[in-house]
Scaffold this active site. Structure first.
Site, PDB file in Angstrom:
ATOM      1  N   GLN A  56       0.817  -1.206   0.000  1.00 51.24           N
ATOM      2  CA  GLN A  56       0.000   0.000   0.000  1.00 51.24           C
ATOM      3  C   GLN A  56       0.859   1.268   0.000  1.00 51.24           C
ATOM      4  O   GLN A  56       0.520   2.275   0.627  1.00 51.24           O
ATOM      5  CB  GLN A  56      -0.957  -0.018   1.188  1.00 51.24           C
ATOM      6  CG  GLN A  56      -2.113  -0.987   1.024  1.00 51.24           C
ATOM      7  CD  GLN A  56      -3.022  -0.610  -0.132  1.00 51.24           C
ATOM      8  OE1 GLN A  56      -3.180   0.556  -0.466  1.00 51.24           O
ATOM      9  NE2 GLN A  56      -3.643  -1.605  -0.749  1.00 51.24           N
ATOM     10  N   SER A  57       1.962   1.236  -0.725  1.00 48.80           N
ATOM     11  CA  SER A  57       2.883   2.374  -0.755  1.00 48.80           C
ATOM     12  C   SER A  57       2.255   3.615  -1.378  1.00 48.80           C
ATOM     13  O   SER A  57       1.813   3.599  -2.531  1.00 48.80           O
ATOM     14  CB  SER A  57       4.131   1.991  -1.561  1.00 48.80           C
ATOM     15  OG  SER A  57       4.915   3.123  -1.859  1.00 48.80           O
ATOM     16  N   ASN A  58       2.239   4.703  -0.613  1.00 47.13           N
ATOM     17  CA  ASN A  58       1.804   5.995  -1.154  1.00 47.13           C
ATOM     18  C   ASN A  58       2.782   6.488  -2.221  1.00 47.13           C
ATOM     19  O   ASN A  58       2.380   7.077  -3.221  1.00 47.13           O
ATOM     20  CB  ASN A  58       1.733   7.036  -0.030  1.00 47.13           C
ATOM     21  CG  ASN A  58       0.726   6.687   1.032  1.00 47.13           C
ATOM     22  OD1 ASN A  58      -0.426   6.428   0.740  1.00 47.13           O
ATOM     23  ND2 ASN A  58       1.160   6.678   2.277  1.00 47.13           N
ATOM     24  N   CYS A  82       4.715   4.710  -4.264  1.00 47.33           N
ATOM     25  CA  CYS A  82       4.565   3.982  -5.532  1.00 47.33           C
ATOM     26  C   CYS A  82       3.345   4.478  -6.296  1.00 47.33           C
ATOM     27  O   CYS A  82       3.395   4.640  -7.519  1.00 47.33           O
ATOM     28  CB  CYS A  82       4.475   2.483  -5.273  1.00 47.33           C
ATOM     29  SG  CYS A  82       6.045   1.743  -4.759  1.00 47.33           S
TER      30      CYS A  82
END
Length: 331
Positions: free
Chosen positions: A74-76, A78
């Site tokens: 859930q990388s912001n 990326c």
């Protein structure tokens, strides 16, 4: 004072600063203000876009046509990179650390919506071999005729550091306009770049302000090393060097909770209470934990009545949706 590297103007800037009147009154201590970096954009919103303005300009100027980056499922970062890449005509590859079968939702759904190529890596291999994995992907793409620029976690490296160095200059200008001086600027620390940029910016633009970080993963020792590394890398792009000593690094440790991107009911209740008090959403991974830490420190008397504290809202709203079933609402 010095010439910034070139940047692509991608964020909606400047972001506003306003006082959290109700929270300040409730705590009866310092005056708490919010820097709304959650509104730097929609799908690119949050702190990462400030860094990406400089990173993508560097990639364009050096003739790259592809970006590779990495992060959690859930990388912001990326998600923001995927949309910036789409906007600027880059191919985008994201290397994501997975534990279980990924659920296509929130940031991960947006990665796919933007057209990013997703590479899922087992968490042990990711933790132990990330640099090798990124380099192997870069070499593979080179054989396909692509020139790929590697952006590390959170764009927290030398060129990315200028995002929050520039933000410190922006805050300085807003302070002059509002005739206000902040005793503290408090920010979450997840990969180190936002804190490092603000700390370097303090030296240049905010001499009377103390920069304080609340780490949401790892520990103080880890981030002291990381901050020093990013700080040093920045000088490859500057014609001045500014010293950093350990006493310049102020980190409030101990609010990572039960682990990175993991939430306790106490933290989620805090996020709910703040949403209902101030009408603002803080995410459970970064800002929720960091603000929880700040409020706890205020209750302990470590920030004094009458002091002015600016909290950096670094965004991350999409991170709340995978936690939706964990929230317990009384009404």
């Amino acid at each position: 004072m010095f010439n910034y590297p070139r940047r692509e103007k991608l964020a909606l800037l400047p972001t506003p600063i306003h006082k959290l009147e109700k929270l300040s009154k409730l705590l009866g201590g310092p005056e708490i203000y919010l820097k709304r970096d959650d509104v730097t954009g929609s799908v690119v919103g949050g702190n990462k876009i400030r860094k990406l303005e400089f990173v993508m300009a560097d990639a364009i100027d050096k003739g790259y046509d592809t970006v590779i980056t990495c992060g959690g499922i859930q990388s912001n970062h990326c998600r923001a990179t995927a949309f910036v890449a789409a906007k600027l005509g880059f191919d985008c590859h994201v290397v994501l650390k997975k534990f279980d079968t990924p659920i296509i939702e929130a940031n991960l759904f947006l990665d796919k919506l933007a057209g990013a190529d997703i590479h899922y890596i087992d968490h042990d291999k990711y933790d132990n071999n990330l640099e090798e994995i990124l380099k192997e992907l870069q070499d593979k793409l080179a054989k396909e005729g692509k020139k790929a620029y590697i952006i590390p976690t959170g764009a927290s490296f030398g060129i990315g550091n200028f995002g929050y160095l520039k933000a410190a200059e922006e805050i300085s200008e807003q302070c002059k306009q509002k005739d206000i001086t902040f005793h503290y600027i408090v920010t979450p620390i997840g990969s180190g770049g936002t804190y490092t940029g603000l700390s370097l910016g303090k030296k240049l633009y905010l001499p009377e302000t103390k920069i304080v970080g609340v780490n949401v993963c790892d520990d103080r020792e880890y981030f002291v090393k990381k901050i020093k590394k990013i700080w040093k890398e920045s000088f490859a792009f500057m014609d001045v060097e500014i010293p950093l000593v350990d006493e310049d690094i102020n980190i409030i440790d101990g609010y990572g909770g039960i682990g990175y991107a993991k939430s306790t009911q106490e933290e989620l209740k805090f996020i709910t209470d703040i949403a209902r008090l101030e009408g603002i959403v803080f995410d459970p991974v970064y800002t929720g934990k960091a603000l929880f830490g700040l409020v706890d420190q205020i209750k302990k008397g470590n920030f004094k009545k009458g002091e002015k504290v600016l909290f950096i809202h670094t965004g991350g709203i999409f991170g709340i949706f995978p936690k939706k079933d964990m929230f317990q609402f009384e009404k």
